[in-house]
Design a protein around this motif. Structure first.
Motif, mmCIF file in Angstrom:
data_model
loop_
_atom_site.group_PDB
_atom_site.id
_atom_site.type_symbol
_atom_site.label_atom_id
_atom_site.label_comp_id
_atom_site.label_asym_id
_atom_site.label_seq_id
_atom_site.Cartn_x
_atom_site.Cartn_y
_atom_site.Cartn_z
ATOM 1 N N GLY A 37 0.841 -1.210 0.000
ATOM 2 C CA GLY A 37 0.000 0.000 0.000
ATOM 3 C C GLY A 37 0.858 1.233 0.000
ATOM 4 O O GLY A 37 0.636 2.143 -0.786
ATOM 5 N N ALA A 38 1.900 1.202 0.851
ATOM 6 C CA ALA A 38 2.806 2.356 0.952
ATOM 7 C C ALA A 38 3.479 2.613 -0.388
ATOM 8 O O ALA A 38 3.618 3.755 -0.837
ATOM 9 C CB ALA A 38 3.853 2.081 2.022
ATOM 10 N N CYS A 39 3.857 1.485 -1.018
ATOM 11 C CA CYS A 39 4.526 1.611 -2.327
ATOM 12 C C CYS A 39 3.654 2.303 -3.329
ATOM 13 O O CYS A 39 4.065 3.224 -4.014
ATOM 14 C CB CYS A 39 4.943 0.224 -2.819
ATOM 15 N N CYS A 40 2.297 1.815 -3.379
ATOM 16 C CA CYS A 40 1.394 2.375 -4.398
ATOM 17 C C CYS A 40 1.077 3.829 -4.118
ATOM 18 O O CYS A 40 0.920 4.639 -5.048
ATOM 19 C CB CYS A 40 0.110 1.558 -4.445
ATOM 20 N N GLU A 41 1.035 4.090 -2.844
ATOM 21 C CA GLU A 41 0.823 5.487 -2.426
ATOM 22 C C GLU A 41 1.971 6.341 -2.977
ATOM 23 O O GLU A 41 1.750 7.386 -3.584
ATOM 24 C CB GLU A 41 0.845 5.523 -0.888
ATOM 25 N N GLU A 42 3.193 5.793 -2.786
ATOM 26 C CA GLU A 42 4.424 6.470 -3.219
ATOM 27 C C GLU A 42 4.395 6.695 -4.736
ATOM 28 O O GLU A 42 4.675 7.774 -5.243
ATOM 29 C CB GLU A 42 5.628 5.588 -2.865
ATOM 30 N N VAL A 43 4.028 5.609 -5.465
ATOM 31 C CA VAL A 43 3.981 5.683 -6.936
ATOM 32 C C VAL A 43 3.006 6.754 -7.367
ATOM 33 O O VAL A 43 3.299 7.571 -8.247
ATOM 34 C CB VAL A 43 3.560 4.314 -7.533
ATOM 35 N N ARG A 44 1.827 6.759 -6.722
ATOM 36 C CA ARG A 44 0.812 7.745 -7.114
ATOM 37 C C ARG A 44 1.347 9.164 -6.918
ATOM 38 O O ARG A 44 1.229 10.013 -7.785
ATOM 39 C CB ARG A 44 -0.463 7.523 -6.268
ATOM 40 N N SER A 45 1.984 9.356 -5.759
ATOM 41 C CA SER A 45 2.507 10.708 -5.473
ATOM 42 C C SER A 45 3.603 11.085 -6.472
ATOM 43 O O SER A 45 3.699 12.227 -6.915
ATOM 44 C CB SER A 45 2.997 10.771 -4.023
ATOM 45 N N LEU A 46 4.423 10.070 -6.815
ATOM 46 C CA LEU A 46 5.470 10.331 -7.811
ATOM 47 C C LEU A 46 4.852 10.717 -9.140
ATOM 48 O O LEU A 46 5.302 11.641 -9.820
ATOM 49 C CB LEU A 46 6.356 9.098 -7.995
ATOM 50 N N LYS A 47 3.780 9.955 -9.515
ATOM 51 C CA LYS A 47 3.088 10.245 -10.772
ATOM 52 C C LYS A 47 2.594 11.686 -10.788
ATOM 53 O O LYS A 47 2.757 12.416 -11.781
ATOM 54 C CB LYS A 47 1.877 9.312 -10.932
ATOM 55 N N VAL A 48 2.000 12.090 -9.664
ATOM 56 C CA VAL A 48 1.479 13.461 -9.566
ATOM 57 C C VAL A 48 2.620 14.468 -9.730
ATOM 58 O O VAL A 48 2.508 15.455 -10.466
ATOM 59 C CB VAL A 48 0.761 13.667 -8.206
ATOM 60 N N GLN A 49 3.720 14.145 -9.033
ATOM 61 C CA GLN A 49 4.859 15.062 -9.132
ATOM 62 C C GLN A 49 5.365 15.179 -10.564
ATOM 63 O O GLN A 49 5.693 16.274 -11.053
ATOM 64 C CB GLN A 49 5.990 14.588 -8.222
ATOM 65 N N VAL A 50 5.428 13.997 -11.232
ATOM 66 C CA VAL A 50 5.891 14.016 -12.620
ATOM 67 C C VAL A 50 4.964 14.876 -13.458
ATOM 68 O O VAL A 50 5.405 15.722 -14.263
ATOM 69 C CB VAL A 50 5.970 12.580 -13.196
ATOM 70 N N ALA A 51 3.647 14.671 -13.266
ATOM 71 C CA ALA A 51 2.674 15.454 -14.034
ATOM 72 C C ALA A 51 2.870 16.930 -13.756
ATOM 73 O O ALA A 51 2.875 17.760 -14.673
ATOM 74 C CB ALA A 51 1.251 15.017 -13.655
ATOM 75 N N ASN A 52 3.067 17.240 -12.439
ATOM 76 C CA ASN A 52 3.281 18.638 -12.038
ATOM 77 C C ASN A 52 4.508 19.214 -12.746
ATOM 78 O O ASN A 52 4.450 20.274 -13.358
ATOM 79 C CB ASN A 52 3.452 18.679 -10.505
ATOM 80 N N LEU A 53 5.582 18.432 -12.667
ATOM 81 C CA LEU A 53 6.821 18.913 -13.283
ATOM 82 C C LEU A 53 6.654 19.089 -14.793
ATOM 83 O O LEU A 53 7.118 20.076 -15.373
ATOM 84 C CB LEU A 53 7.962 17.934 -13.011
ATOM 85 N N SER A 54 5.950 18.139 -15.417
ATOM 86 C CA SER A 54 5.735 18.247 -16.862
ATOM 87 C C SER A 54 4.987 19.526 -17.196
ATOM 88 O O SER A 54 5.331 20.238 -18.147
ATOM 89 C CB SER A 54 4.925 17.047 -17.383
ATOM 90 N N SER A 55 3.971 19.780 -16.383
ATOM 91 C CA SER A 55 3.183 20.986 -16.704
ATOM 92 C C SER A 55 4.017 22.248 -16.491
ATOM 93 O O SER A 55 3.935 23.193 -17.273
ATOM 94 C CB SER A 55 1.897 21.016 -15.871
ATOM 95 N N ILE A 56 4.856 22.217 -15.423
ATOM 96 C CA ILE A 56 5.722 23.389 -15.190
ATOM 97 C C ILE A 56 6.674 23.565 -16.368
ATOM 98 O O ILE A 56 6.881 24.659 -16.878
ATOM 99 C CB ILE A 56 6.517 23.218 -13.863
ATOM 100 N N LEU A 57 7.237 22.422 -16.792
ATOM 101 C CA LEU A 57 8.162 22.446 -17.928
ATOM 102 C C LEU A 57 7.482 23.060 -19.145
ATOM 103 O O LEU A 57 8.033 23.934 -19.824
ATOM 104 C CB LEU A 57 8.594 21.024 -18.279
ATOM 105 N N GLU A 58 6.288 22.593 -19.407
ATOM 106 C CA GLU A 58 5.532 23.073 -20.556
ATOM 107 C C GLU A 58 5.337 24.582 -20.487
ATOM 108 O O GLU A 58 5.544 25.300 -21.455
ATOM 109 C CB GLU A 58 4.155 22.395 -20.566
ATOM 110 N N GLU A 59 4.951 24.971 -19.262
ATOM 111 C CA GLU A 59 4.682 26.399 -19.059
ATOM 112 C C GLU A 59 5.952 27.219 -19.296
ATOM 113 O O GLU A 59 5.930 28.255 -19.950
ATOM 114 C CB GLU A 59 4.173 26.635 -17.644
#
Ligand SMILES: *[C@@H]1O[C@H](CO)[C@@H](O)[C@H](O)[C@H]1NC(C)=O
Ligand SMILES: *[C@@H]1O[C@H](CO)[C@@H](O)[C@H](O)[C@H]1NC(C)=O
Ligand SMILES: *[C@@H]1O[C@H](CO)[C@@H](O)[C@H](O)[C@H]1NC(C)=O
Ligand SMILES: [Ca+2]
Length: 339
Positions: A37-59
Motif C-alpha cells: 500500500g505504501a509503495c502504491c501510495e508512493e507511486v501515485r505521489s510520484l506520478k502526480v509530481q511528474v505530471a506537475n513537473l511536466s506541466s511546469i516544464l511546458e509552461e
C-alpha cells in the motif's frame, strides 16, 4: 533567457531522478502487504509530481517562447525605426541636392545675362570668378560673335587653390571610353559633371592667353598629388595641337615634361615620335612621345585590375608605368588670375 534555460535544465534533472525512482519501484517483488500500500501510495505521489513537473516544464517552454517573441518583436521594431531614419536621411539628401541644383541653375542664368553684355574678356571660369561666381559647378559660357566662339558648357572649380579653374579633363567614373578618334578629341566628349575631354579646339582657344595648367590625381588608397605648370598652351589644329609647357611645381613629379613639344595623336592620326603607334598601344588621345611618361587619357582600370598593363591612367612620377589612377582632373586658368 539564460535563467529560464537553467531552470529547465534543473527541472530536467529532477524529472530524470523522479522517473528513475519510479522505474525502480516495481522491481521490489517480494514486498510485504503492508508495504505494498505504501509503495502504491508512493507511486501515485510520484506520478502526480511528474505530471506537475511536466506541466511546469511546458509552461516554462511557453514562457521562453513568448520571451523569444518579445525579443524578435523588439528587433523588428528597431529595424523599422532604422529604416525610417534611413528614409529620412535619403529624403534630406535629395532635398539638399535639389536646392543645390536650383542654385546652380540660377547661377547659370545669371552668368549668361551678365557675361553676354560684356566683350572685354575671354569667357572662362576665371572671368566668371571675377564677376563673383564663387560656387563650383556647371556653367554655360555664351558664344562670342567677335571671337567667333560657340556657346560652351564648362565645369568651374571655384575652390581649389583660389578657384577660377576651367576643368578641361576629368576621370572619375570610368564608364566613358577615352579611346576615341581625332574628330572627337577635337570637339570634346563626355559630360562636364562626369568624365570628359573639353576638346582640343576649345583648349587651344582658351590657352591663347598665358595659362597655368594644374593636374590633380588620387590613387586607390585615397592619397592625392598634383602637378602644376606655370605655362601651358596648345598650337592650332594645323600644328596638330602641339603641347608647350614649362615651370613645373607640385608633388606628383614632372611627368608631362617628356610630352613637351609633341603633337596630339589619336588612334586614327599617329603624330608621335615613335615607330610604334602610341595612341593604339596606350588606348587614348594624348601628346605621345615614344610613348609615355604619363597617360592621363588611358583606360580606366578599377583597383588592382591594371597591373602590369601600360595603357592605364598612369603618371610615372608618382606610381610608375603600370598603376592606373582612381581620379584625375586637368584644369586651367589665366596666368594673370588673382583670387
Ligand atoms: C506542483 O508543485 C508545486 C510546488 O511543489 C505546488 O505548489 C503545486 O501545487 C503543484 N501542483 C500540482 C498540480 O500538483
Ligand atoms: C617660370 O617661372 C619663372 C620664375 O617664377 C619666371 O620668371 C618665368 O617667366 C616663368 N616662365 C614661364 C614660361 O612662365
Ligand atoms: C618645353 O619646350 C619649350 C620649347 O622648346 C621650352 O622652352 C620649355 O622649357 C620646355 N619645358 C620643359 C618643362 O622642359
Ligand atoms: Ca608612331
Amino acid at each position: 533567457m539564460a535563467k529560464v534555460s537553467m531552470a529547465i535544465a534543473a527541472l530536467g534533472v529532477t524529472l530524470l531522478l523522479v522517473a528513475g525512482a519510479w522505474a525502480q519501484t516495481p522491481k521490489k517483488k517480494n514486498l510485504p502487504k503492508s508495504q505494498k500500500g505504501a509503495c502504491c501510495e508512493e507511486v501515485r505521489s510520484l506520478k502526480v509530481q511528474v505530471a506537475n513537473l511536466s506541466s511546469i516544464l511546458e509552461e516554462l517552454g511557453r514562457k521562453q517562447e513568448t520571451d523569444l517573441l518579445t525579443v524578435v518583436r523588439q528587433v523588428m521594431e528597431l529595424d523599422k525605426q532604422n529604416r525610417q531614419q534611413e528614409a529620412r536621411v535619403t529624403e534630406a539628401e535629395s532635398k539638399y541636392s535639389e536646392i543645390n541644383n536650383r542654385v546652380e541653375i540660377l547661377q547659370l542664368q545669371g552668368a549668361q545675362s551678365i557675361t553676354q553684355t560684356s566683350s572685354d574678356v575671354m569667357y572662362d571660369c576665371a572671368s566668371l570668378y571675377a564677376k563673383n561666381y564663387r560656387i563650383s559647378g556647371e556653367y554655360k559660357l555664351p558664344k562670342d560673335d567677335f571671337l567667333r566662339t560657340p556657346e560652351l558648357t564648362v565645369f568651374c572649380d571655384m575652390e581649389t587653390n583660389g578657384g577660377g579653374w576651367t576643368v578641361i579633363q576629368r576621370r572619375r567614373v570610368g564608364l566613358t571610353t577615352f579611346d576615341r578618334d581625332w574628330k572627337q578629341y577635337k570637339k570634346g566628349f563626355g559630360t562636364v559633371r562626369g568624365d570628359f575631354w573639353l576638346g582640343n579646339e576649345h583648349i587651344y582657344r582658351l590657352t591663347q592667353q598665358a595659362t597655368v595648367l594644374r593636374i590633380e590625381m588620387e590613387d586607390w588608397a585615397g592619397d592625392t598629388r598634383y602637378a602644376e605648370y606655370g605655362s601651358f598652351s596648345l598650337s592650332n589644329e594645323l600644328n596638330s595641337y602641339k603641347l608647350l609647357l614649362s615651370n613645373y611645381s607640385g608633388n606628383a613629379g614632372d611627368s608631362l615634361r617628356y610630352h613637351n613639344n609633341t603633337y596630339f595623336s589619336t588612334k586614327d592620326k599617329d603624330h608621335d615620335k615613335c615607330v610604334d603607334d602610341c595612341a593604339a598601344l596606350r588606348k587614348g588621345g594624348y601628346w605621345y612621345n615614344c610613348c609615355t611618361d604619363s597617360n592621363l587619357n588611358g583606360v580606366y582600370y578599377r583597383r588592382g585590375e591594371h597591373s602590369p598593363r601600360t595603357d592605364g591612367i598612369n603618371w610615372y612620377g608618382w606610381h610608375g608605368s603600370s598603376y592606373s589612377m582612381k581620379r584625375v582632373e586637368m584644369k586651367i586658368r589665366p596666368h594673370s588670375f588673382r583670387p
